[in-house]
Scaffold this active site. Structure first.
Site, PDB file in Angstrom:
ATOM      1  CE  LYS A  29      35.900  41.947  33.631  1.00  0.00           C
ATOM      2  NZ  LYS A  29      36.829  43.015  34.047  1.00  0.00           N
ATOM      3  CE1 TYR A  69      32.611  44.824  37.481  1.00  0.00           C
ATOM      4  CE2 TYR A  69      30.935  44.912  35.774  1.00  0.00           C
ATOM      5  CZ  TYR A  69      32.103  44.383  36.278  1.00  0.00           C
ATOM      6  OH  TYR A  69      32.768  43.408  35.577  1.00  0.00           O
ATOM      7  NE  ARG A 105      39.988  38.529  43.036  1.00  0.00           N
ATOM      8  CZ  ARG A 105      39.607  39.645  42.455  1.00  0.00           C
ATOM      9  NH1 ARG A 105      38.546  39.656  41.687  1.00  0.00           N
ATOM     10  NH2 ARG A 105      40.277  40.758  42.629  1.00  0.00           N
ATOM     11  CB  THR A 111      42.481  44.461  38.661  1.00  0.00           C
ATOM     12  OG1 THR A 111      41.748  43.824  39.715  1.00  0.00           O
ATOM     13  CG2 THR A 111      41.541  45.268  37.795  1.00  0.00           C
ATOM     14  NE  ARG A 122      41.634  40.016  35.147  1.00  0.00           N
ATOM     15  CZ  ARG A 122      40.985  40.377  36.237  1.00  0.00           C
ATOM     16  NH1 ARG A 122      41.651  40.637  37.358  1.00  0.00           N
ATOM     17  NH2 ARG A 122      39.677  40.498  36.230  1.00  0.00           N
ATOM     18  CB  VAL A 129      43.786  47.791  33.394  1.00  0.00           C
ATOM     19  CG1 VAL A 129      43.413  49.208  32.997  1.00  0.00           C
ATOM     20  CG2 VAL A 129      43.150  47.414  34.718  1.00  0.00           C
ATOM     21  CG  ASN A 132      40.363  42.897  33.485  1.00  0.00           C
ATOM     22  OD1 ASN A 132      39.218  42.597  33.148  1.00  0.00           O
ATOM     23  ND2 ASN A 132      40.619  43.560  34.600  1.00  0.00           N
ATOM     24  CG  HIS A 135      33.824  39.843  37.816  1.00  0.00           C
ATOM     25  ND1 HIS A 135      34.199  40.912  38.589  1.00  0.00           N
ATOM     26  CD2 HIS A 135      32.982  39.090  38.578  1.00  0.00           C
ATOM     27  CE1 HIS A 135      33.597  40.819  39.774  1.00  0.00           C
ATOM     28  NE2 HIS A 135      32.856  39.728  39.787  1.00  0.00           N
ATOM     29  CD  GLU A 146      30.488  39.486  42.220  1.00  0.00           C
ATOM     30  OE1 GLU A 146      31.075  40.569  42.384  1.00  0.00           O
ATOM     31  OE2 GLU A 146      31.085  38.430  41.941  1.00  0.00           O
TER      32      GLU A 146
END
Length: 169
Positions: A29, A69, A105, A111, A122, A129, A132, A135, A146
């Site tokens: 991000k 999203y 993950r 998250t 993270r 949050v 973070n 994604h 995606e």
């Protein structure tokens, strides 16, 4: 050419994206990009043994982000999230490997960074949050959706990893 055929085949027959051919979508991000964490994040996935099959740095459009999203469109933070994700460069990536969706993950963490363990991306680099860093697709189905949203089939590179025999039995 063979990669294009395999990618199209995988879209028609999702079970082709399993085993060591499983793929996931990750996006660093704007906060991760601005904080210069791109190399560190890529390093972690490479050291784990996953193969990077696509990468691009881009300024994501509002249209793309709203599609990405869409499952969150009823959440109160949706518009803020879309605006934030469009506020700077994003590094979109596709990674491949055994159980890459689930493992990514775990490597990313929760998250909410406050709930992320040290050693996760993270847990190591995030406090808030809303910032973070990364994604990651939450399922194989999300990953396929995606990847198709962010990449054209000919942007996915097929290559034989010479280290594969040292990673997989």
């Amino acid at each position: 050419m063979i990669c294009l055929v395999l990618t199209i085949f995988a879209h028609i027959f999702p079970s082709a994206w399993t085993g060591i051919n499983e793929r996931t979508f990750l996006a660093i991000k704007p906060d991760g990009y601005q904080r210069r964490l791109v190399g560190e994040i890529i390093r972690r996935f490479e050291k784990k043994g996953f193969c990077l099959v696509a990468l691009k740095i881009m300024q994501a459009s509002e249209k793309l982000l709203r599609q990405h999203y869409i499952a969150l469109q009823d959440k109160p933070f949706y518009d803020r999230l879309v605006k934030y994700m469009g506020s700077g460069p994003v590094v979109a990536m596709v990674w491949q490997g055994l159980d890459v969706v689930k493992t990514a993950r775990v490597m990313i963490g929760e998250t909410n960074p406050a709930h992320s363990l040290p050693g996760t991306i993270r847990g190591d680099f995030c406090i808030d949050v809303g910032r973070n860093v990364i994604h990651g697709s939450d399922s194989r189905e999300s990953a396929q959706r995606e990847i198709a949203l962010w990449f054209q089939p000919d942007e996915l590179v097929c290559w034989q990893d010479s280290a594969e025999r040292w990673i997989y039995e």
